[in-house]
Design a protein around this motif. Structure first.
Motif, PDB file in Angstrom:
ATOM      1  N   LEU A  77      10.894  -0.100  -2.581  1.00 29.47           N
ATOM      2  CA  LEU A  77      11.897  -0.099  -3.554  1.00 29.47           C
ATOM      3  C   LEU A  77      12.954   0.089  -2.686  1.00 29.47           C
ATOM      4  CD1 LEU A  77      13.518   0.375  -6.165  1.00 29.47           C
ATOM      5  CD2 LEU A  77      12.991   2.512  -6.158  1.00 29.47           C
ATOM      6  N   MET A  78      13.776  -0.914  -2.206  1.00 29.58           N
ATOM      7  CA  MET A  78      14.621  -0.936  -1.132  1.00 29.58           C
ATOM      8  C   MET A  78      15.969  -1.311  -1.877  1.00 29.58           C
ATOM      9  SD  MET A  78      12.738  -2.486   0.825  1.00 29.58           S
ATOM     10  CE  MET A  78      13.391  -3.085   2.519  1.00 29.58           C
ATOM     11  N   ILE A  79      17.246   0.427  -1.305  1.00 34.75           N
ATOM     12  CA  ILE A  79      17.915   0.494  -2.704  1.00 34.75           C
ATOM     13  C   ILE A  79      19.029   0.946  -1.087  1.00 34.75           C
ATOM     14  CG2 ILE A  79      16.602   1.737  -4.111  1.00 34.75           C
ATOM     15  CD1 ILE A  79      16.950   4.125  -3.301  1.00 34.75           C
ATOM     16  N   PRO A  80      19.875   1.400  -1.503  1.00 35.73           N
ATOM     17  CA  PRO A  80      21.173   1.881  -0.253  1.00 35.73           C
ATOM     18  C   PRO A  80      20.708   2.764   0.403  1.00 35.73           C
ATOM     19  CG  PRO A  80      22.277   0.699  -2.177  1.00 35.73           C
ATOM     20  CD  PRO A  80      20.548   0.856  -2.553  1.00 35.73           C
ATOM     21  N   ALA A  81      21.010   2.931   1.817  1.00 33.74           N
ATOM     22  CA  ALA A  81      20.343   4.736   2.209  1.00 33.74           C
ATOM     23  C   ALA A  81      21.376   5.423   1.727  1.00 33.74           C
ATOM     24  CB  ALA A  81      20.843   4.478   3.453  1.00 33.74           C
ATOM     25  N   GLU A  88      16.972   5.675  -8.350  1.00 35.00           N
ATOM     26  CA  GLU A  88      17.540   4.565  -8.466  1.00 35.00           C
ATOM     27  C   GLU A  88      16.285   4.255  -9.316  1.00 35.00           C
ATOM     28  OE1 GLU A  88      19.711   2.187  -7.809  1.00 35.00           O
ATOM     29  OE2 GLU A  88      20.828   3.496  -7.429  1.00 35.00           O
ATOM     30  N   ALA A  89      15.240   4.950  -9.321  1.00 34.10           N
ATOM     31  CA  ALA A  89      13.516   5.000 -10.141  1.00 34.10           C
ATOM     32  C   ALA A  89      13.521   4.928 -11.082  1.00 34.10           C
ATOM     33  CB  ALA A  89      12.598   5.604  -8.694  1.00 34.10           C
ATOM     34  N   ALA A  90      14.723   6.536 -11.677  1.00 33.18           N
ATOM     35  CA  ALA A  90      14.904   6.315 -12.989  1.00 33.18           C
ATOM     36  C   ALA A  90      15.519   5.226 -14.015  1.00 33.18           C
ATOM     37  CB  ALA A  90      15.645   7.798 -13.239  1.00 33.18           C
ATOM     38  N   ARG A  91      16.558   4.549 -12.746  1.00 37.52           N
ATOM     39  CA  ARG A  91      17.586   3.498 -13.625  1.00 37.52           C
ATOM     40  C   ARG A  91      16.324   2.291 -13.477  1.00 37.52           C
ATOM     41  NH1 ARG A  91      20.266  -0.480 -11.884  1.00 37.52           N
ATOM     42  NH2 ARG A  91      20.216   0.175  -9.880  1.00 37.52           N
TER      43      ARG A  91
END
Length: 111
Positions: A77-81, A88-91
Motif C-alpha cells: 500500500l503506497m502512501i505518503p510518508a 489510509e487502510a481504513a479509508r
C-alpha cells in the motif's frame, strides 16, 4: 548454518587457486543478481517466472529492509510518508495488518 561458517568449513579443504575462484564466482553471481533485481519488474503470482524471480531475489540477498515493495504474490500500500498506514487502510476498507509491504500476501478487505 550460515554462509560464513560454511565457507570457513569448506575453503580450507580446497586448493588456494580454486578457493579464490569460487569466492570470485560467488561474489559475481550475487552482484549480478542484485543488479538484475534493480531492473527486473516482479512477475505475476501465477507466472512461471515467479519461482525464478524468488530464486534470484534470494541470491541477491533481498530480504528484510532490502526486500522490494512489490513481490509476485504481494502488493504494498503506497502512501505518503507522513500519512498513517492504518488510517489510509481504513479509508480504503482494507485490514491494516495486511497492507504492510512485508505481509506476504495481497491486502485483504476489512472484516
Amino acid at each position: 548454518m550460515d554462509w560464513t561458517s560454511l565457507f570457513q568449513t569448506v575453503l580450507p579443504y580446497l586448493p588456494a587457486q580454486y578457493a579464490g575462484d569460487l569466492v570470485s564466482i560467488l561474489t559475481f553471481l550475487i552482484a549480478a543478481a542484485a543488479l538484475a533485481m534493480r531492473f527486473w519488474k516482479p512477475p505475476a503470482a501465477g507466472s512461471r517466472l515467479a519461482l525464478l524471480y524468488k530464486a534470484v531475489s534470494a541470491l541477491a540477498q533481498s530480504k528484510g529492509w532490502n526486500t522490494n515493495a512489490y513481490q509476485p504474490d504481494a502488493k504494498a500500500l503506497m502512501i505518503p510518508a507522513d500519512a498513517s498506514r492504518v488510517t489510509e487502510a481504513a479509508r480504503l476498507g482494507l485490514d491494516p495488518a495486511s497492507t504492510h509491504p512485508k505481509a506476504g500476501e495481497p491486502p485483504k478487505p476489512a472484516a
